[in-house]
Design a protein around this motif. Structure first.
Motif, mmCIF file in Angstrom:
data_model
loop_
_atom_site.group_PDB
_atom_site.id
_atom_site.type_symbol
_atom_site.label_atom_id
_atom_site.label_comp_id
_atom_site.label_asym_id
_atom_site.label_seq_id
_atom_site.Cartn_x
_atom_site.Cartn_y
_atom_site.Cartn_z
ATOM 1 N N TYR A 102 14.250 45.014 126.832
ATOM 2 C CA TYR A 102 15.017 46.084 126.213
ATOM 3 C C TYR A 102 14.140 46.761 125.175
ATOM 4 O O TYR A 102 13.429 46.104 124.432
ATOM 5 N N PRO A 103 14.160 48.083 125.130
ATOM 6 C CA PRO A 103 13.271 48.780 124.196
ATOM 7 C C PRO A 103 13.485 48.293 122.771
ATOM 8 O O PRO A 103 14.602 47.976 122.376
ATOM 9 N N PRO A 104 12.423 48.206 121.979
ATOM 10 C CA PRO A 104 12.587 47.800 120.584
ATOM 11 C C PRO A 104 13.479 48.781 119.840
ATOM 12 O O PRO A 104 13.475 49.977 120.134
ATOM 13 N N ILE A 143 2.191 52.285 113.255
ATOM 14 C CA ILE A 143 3.109 51.264 113.759
ATOM 15 C C ILE A 143 3.535 51.689 115.156
ATOM 16 O O ILE A 143 4.121 52.762 115.335
ATOM 17 N N SER A 144 3.226 50.875 116.152
ATOM 18 C CA SER A 144 3.524 51.257 117.534
ATOM 19 C C SER A 144 4.972 50.971 117.903
ATOM 20 O O SER A 144 5.557 51.665 118.741
ATOM 21 N N SER A 178 0.011 42.206 114.364
ATOM 22 C CA SER A 178 1.464 42.074 114.353
ATOM 23 C C SER A 178 1.889 41.571 112.985
ATOM 24 O O SER A 178 1.067 41.083 112.203
ATOM 25 N N GLY A 179 3.174 41.704 112.705
ATOM 26 C CA GLY A 179 3.622 41.248 111.401
ATOM 27 C C GLY A 179 5.123 41.133 111.311
ATOM 28 O O GLY A 179 5.863 41.472 112.246
ATOM 29 N N LEU A 239 12.257 41.737 109.945
ATOM 30 C CA LEU A 239 11.786 42.999 110.505
ATOM 31 C C LEU A 239 10.391 42.782 111.064
ATOM 32 O O LEU A 239 9.450 42.500 110.319
ATOM 33 N N ASN A 240 10.248 42.848 112.384
ATOM 34 C CA ASN A 240 8.967 42.623 113.052
ATOM 35 C C ASN A 240 8.352 43.948 113.483
ATOM 36 O O ASN A 240 9.051 44.930 113.703
ATOM 37 N N PHE A 241 7.046 43.923 113.667
ATOM 38 C CA PHE A 241 6.371 45.165 114.047
ATOM 39 C C PHE A 241 4.998 44.855 114.642
ATOM 40 O O PHE A 241 4.408 43.807 114.403
#
Length: 263
Positions: A102-104, A143-144, A178-179, A239-241
């Motif tokens: 599922y899309p972020p 941020i992608s 990543s973070g 919150l991930n990214f």
């Protein structure tokens, strides 16, 4: 802030503020205490995300995601999902673990003053980290994708060992990290010692990090990590990214080692 478990030191100071060595991978680790920021971000997330969005990324180890499995054939390269029995790839660090279908929910793309603030903080921290480990010439970081996750306190959800390396190599840039930023640790149950702990798996060791509200961490995207099953008194929210930059320099840097202080 305790960064030791008797011996040895878990996060070794690098000589650069908020940047540490983790066996000896560079890791950005910083606790923020911005009054009202986490509460405002939580209110926004609860108001704009569906129940499905909030569950994104959660896993139960004993369950199989049939929908994701059915989607694999349309996404992954043919040689991975076809009848090929052996192949060669021009890279050492392969994608490991699960990937979402599922899309972020791309929470960091929202137009909101508090989202703008945490987004700017993340990008500035990433730039300073890259300079600390020796990069001198790189494009402005971006941020992608991003996704905020709510871990239900009674469901025992976690996230199995995985990396953020891409299945399609053409999606990779030279510098990809990543973070995560913790809005709420969920107050883990005291009798579940490892509840919700964040773990890096490096060279046969587990490096265990205790989530705290306001904790921001960033690391190279191919490092194996996991979130252990969570049991607590309220939702654990993180919150991930993923983020990246293009390297425009003319010398090679090992992205997993420090190049020493830059001049």
């Amino acid at each position: 802030m305790t960064l030791f478990r008797d011996s040895p030191q878990v996060l070794r100071p690098s000589g650069h503020e908020h940047v540490f060595e983790l066996a000896p991978i560079p890791l950005y680790y910083r606790l923020f205490d911005e009054p009202g920021l986490n509460e405002n971000l939580l209110r926004l997330a609860k108001s704009c995300l569906t129940d499905r969005d909030r569950q994104m990324g959660e896993e139960l180890p004993e369950l199989i995601d049939a929908h994701r499995e059915s989607k694999m054939r349309s996404y992954a390269p043919e040689y991975l999902v076809g009848t090929t029995d052996a192949w060669i790839e021009q890279r050492e660090n392969l994608p490991i673990g699960s990937h979402y279908w599922y899309p972020p929910n791309n929470f960091l793309a929202h137009h909101d003053p508090d989202v703008d603030k945490i987004r700017a903080t993340i990008l500035a921290a990433f730039s300073s980290t890259l300079r600390a480990i020796g990069y001198k010439d790189f494009s402005p970081p971006k941020i992608s994708e991003s996704w905020i996750q709510f871990y239900n306190p009674k469901s025992g959800h976690g996230h199995r060992l995985h990396s953020h390396t891409r299945y399609r190599k053409e999606e990779e840039t030279y510098i990809m990290w990543s973070g995560g930023y913790y809005l709420d640790d969920g107050q883990p149950l005291a009798d579940h010692i490892y509840s919700g702990k964040f773990v890096f798996n490096v060279r046969g060791y587990s490096y265990v990090i205790k989530p705290r509200p306001g904790l921001l961490m960033m690391w190279p995207n191919d490092i194996l990590h996991e979130a252990l099953p969570f049991y607590g008194h309220r939702d654990r929210v993180v919150l991930n990214f993923n983020l990246f930059a293009e390297f425009s320099g003319d010398r090679y840097l090992d992205r997993h080692h420090f190049a020493g202080p830059t001049k």
